[in-house]
Every structure is written in structure tokens, then in C-alpha cells.
Design a protein around this motif. Structure first.
Motif, PDB file in Angstrom:
ATOM      1  N   LEU A 103       0.821  -1.215   0.000  1.00  0.00           N
ATOM      2  CA  LEU A 103       0.000   0.000   0.000  1.00  0.00           C
ATOM      3  C   LEU A 103       0.849   1.256   0.000  1.00  0.00           C
ATOM      4  CD1 LEU A 103      -2.798  -1.075   2.480  1.00  0.00           C
ATOM      5  CD2 LEU A 103      -3.000  -0.738   0.004  1.00  0.00           C
ATOM      6  N   ARG A 104       1.946   1.207   0.726  1.00  0.00           N
ATOM      7  CA  ARG A 104       2.848   2.364   0.758  1.00  0.00           C
ATOM      8  C   ARG A 104       3.475   2.608  -0.617  1.00  0.00           C
ATOM      9  NH1 ARG A 104       6.585   3.817   5.747  1.00  0.00           N
ATOM     10  NH2 ARG A 104       7.703   5.523   4.811  1.00  0.00           N
ATOM     11  N   ALA A 105       3.920   1.537  -1.277  1.00  0.00           N
ATOM     12  CA  ALA A 105       4.505   1.666  -2.616  1.00  0.00           C
ATOM     13  C   ALA A 105       3.463   2.158  -3.610  1.00  0.00           C
ATOM     14  CB  ALA A 105       5.081   0.332  -3.059  1.00  0.00           C
ATOM     15  N   ARG A 106       2.252   1.661  -3.487  1.00  0.00           N
ATOM     16  CA  ARG A 106       1.179   2.066  -4.399  1.00  0.00           C
ATOM     17  C   ARG A 106       0.821   3.538  -4.189  1.00  0.00           C
ATOM     18  NH1 ARG A 106      -4.772  -0.616  -4.664  1.00  0.00           N
ATOM     19  NH2 ARG A 106      -5.570   0.846  -6.185  1.00  0.00           N
ATOM     20  N   THR A 107       0.757   3.965  -2.939  1.00  0.00           N
ATOM     21  CA  THR A 107       0.447   5.361  -2.637  1.00  0.00           C
ATOM     22  C   THR A 107       1.539   6.281  -3.147  1.00  0.00           C
ATOM     23  OG1 THR A 107      -0.774   4.679  -0.684  1.00  0.00           O
ATOM     24  CG2 THR A 107      -0.085   6.969  -0.774  1.00  0.00           C
ATOM     25  N   ARG A 108       2.780   5.873  -2.953  1.00  0.00           N
ATOM     26  CA  ARG A 108       3.893   6.701  -3.441  1.00  0.00           C
ATOM     27  C   ARG A 108       3.898   6.792  -4.954  1.00  0.00           C
ATOM     28  NH1 ARG A 108       8.922   5.295   0.540  1.00  0.00           N
ATOM     29  NH2 ARG A 108       8.158   6.559   2.246  1.00  0.00           N
ATOM     30  N   SER A 109       3.558   5.710  -5.636  1.00  0.00           N
ATOM     31  CA  SER A 109       3.566   5.757  -7.101  1.00  0.00           C
ATOM     32  C   SER A 109       2.461   6.676  -7.622  1.00  0.00           C
ATOM     33  CB  SER A 109       3.417   4.358  -7.695  1.00  0.00           C
ATOM     34  OG  SER A 109       2.126   3.848  -7.471  1.00  0.00           O
ATOM     35  N   ARG A 110       1.390   6.828  -6.859  1.00  0.00           N
ATOM     36  CA  ARG A 110       0.320   7.735  -7.266  1.00  0.00           C
ATOM     37  C   ARG A 110       0.662   9.189  -6.993  1.00  0.00           C
ATOM     38  NH1 ARG A 110      -5.368   4.993  -5.464  1.00  0.00           N
ATOM     39  NH2 ARG A 110      -5.255   3.245  -6.907  1.00  0.00           N
ATOM     40  N   THR A 111       1.438   9.437  -5.939  1.00  0.00           N
ATOM     41  CA  THR A 111       1.744  10.817  -5.583  1.00  0.00           C
ATOM     42  C   THR A 111       3.016  11.338  -6.234  1.00  0.00           C
ATOM     43  OG1 THR A 111       2.889  10.107  -3.586  1.00  0.00           O
ATOM     44  CG2 THR A 111       0.558  10.669  -3.371  1.00  0.00           C
ATOM     45  N   ASP A 112       3.934  10.455  -6.587  1.00  0.00           N
ATOM     46  CA  ASP A 112       5.170  10.882  -7.243  1.00  0.00           C
ATOM     47  C   ASP A 112       4.929  11.023  -8.746  1.00  0.00           C
ATOM     48  OD1 ASP A 112       6.456  10.773  -4.859  1.00  0.00           O
ATOM     49  OD2 ASP A 112       7.410   8.839  -5.216  1.00  0.00           O
TER      50      ASP A 112
END
Length: 139
Positions: free
Chosen positions: A123-132
Motif C-alpha cells: 500500500l505504501r509503494a502504491r500510494t507513493r507511485s500515485r503521488t510521485d
């Protein structure tokens, strides 16, 4: 406090309540090894949610390591007479500290934490990929 931190903490409270409910439901309906092993795994999962509640921005691996280390500390403390004495006096202490050491529990604590670490990491990787922003969009 950011909205993400608030939502994370709310999710941890709900998750801990769900894990607690599952543990008590299993205890009420089953007996034997399933009850014992699931209890150890679910209690470790609850500790993981507490770690995330306290430090919402912690990375998954340190959070999982802290949860497992805490569970092991409590389990090995049961080799002393202190948890048993406290557990005889209080239902809450019995739930939090246990009463006697069980080496099998030591192996089951990571079983309760590792799936949560994996989900947290995903979830953390997925969230970061959406915000970066993607490198293709920058150029």
C-alpha cells in the motif's frame, strides 16, 4: 496532523478491533491448536496495529520488527513469575501478558505480522507511485 495520519490511525483502531473480535470468536468456537496458534498470530497483528497507530509514518520493516520484538519480549518475560502473578489478579493482565511461556507462540508471532508488513509495504509503494510524478511526465 495530516489527514493521511488521521486516516491511518483510524484504520489501525478498526483493524485492532477486527483482530480482537476474530481472536475472541475463534476462542469461543474452537478448541485446541487452532485456538492457540491463531491467538498468538492475532495478538501479534494487534501489536503491529498499535505500532502503526503510535508511529503512522514508520516504514513497514521497522514496524514489523518492533511488533515481533515486543511479542517475543512479553513471551520470554513469561519465564519469570511476574506475568503469571499479574495474570492471576487481573483478566486484562492475562490477556496482555499471558501466564506461561510457550515456545510455539514465539514462532507464530511472525505469522501474524509478516502479512501485515507485506500489505503495508504494498500500500505504501502504491500510494507513493500515485503521488510521485512519473519520470516521463517531468521531461
Amino acid at each position: 496532523m495530516s489527514l493521511a495520519v488521521r486516516w491511518t490511525r483510524l484504520l489501525m483502531v478498526v483493524s485492532a478491533a477486527g483482530f480482537t473480535g476474530a481472536a475472541f470468536a475463534i476462542r469461543a468456537t474452537m478448541d485446541g491448536p487452532i485456538e492457540q496458534y491463531s491467538g498468538a498470530a492475532l495478538s501479534a497483528a494487534i501489536v503491529y496495529t498499535i505500532v502503526i497507530f503510535i508511529w503512522p509514518l514508520i516504514s513497514p520493516l521497522p514496524a514489523g520488527s518492533a511488533a515481533i520484538a515486543y511479542c517475543w519480549f512479553i513471551e520470554f518475560a513469561q519465564l519469570t513469575p511476574i506475568p503469571a502473578a499479574l495474570s492471576q489478579r487481573s483478566w486484562l493482565a492475562r490477556q496482555l501478558l499471558g501466564a506461561q511461556f510457550d515456545l510455539i507462540d514465539v514462532a507464530w508471532y511472525p505469522v501474524g505480522v509478516i502479512p501485515l508488513v507485506a500489505a503495508h509495504w504494498f500500500l505504501r509503494a502504491r500510494t507513493r507511485s500515485r503521488t510521485d510524478p512519473s519520470p516521463a511526465l517531468i521531461s
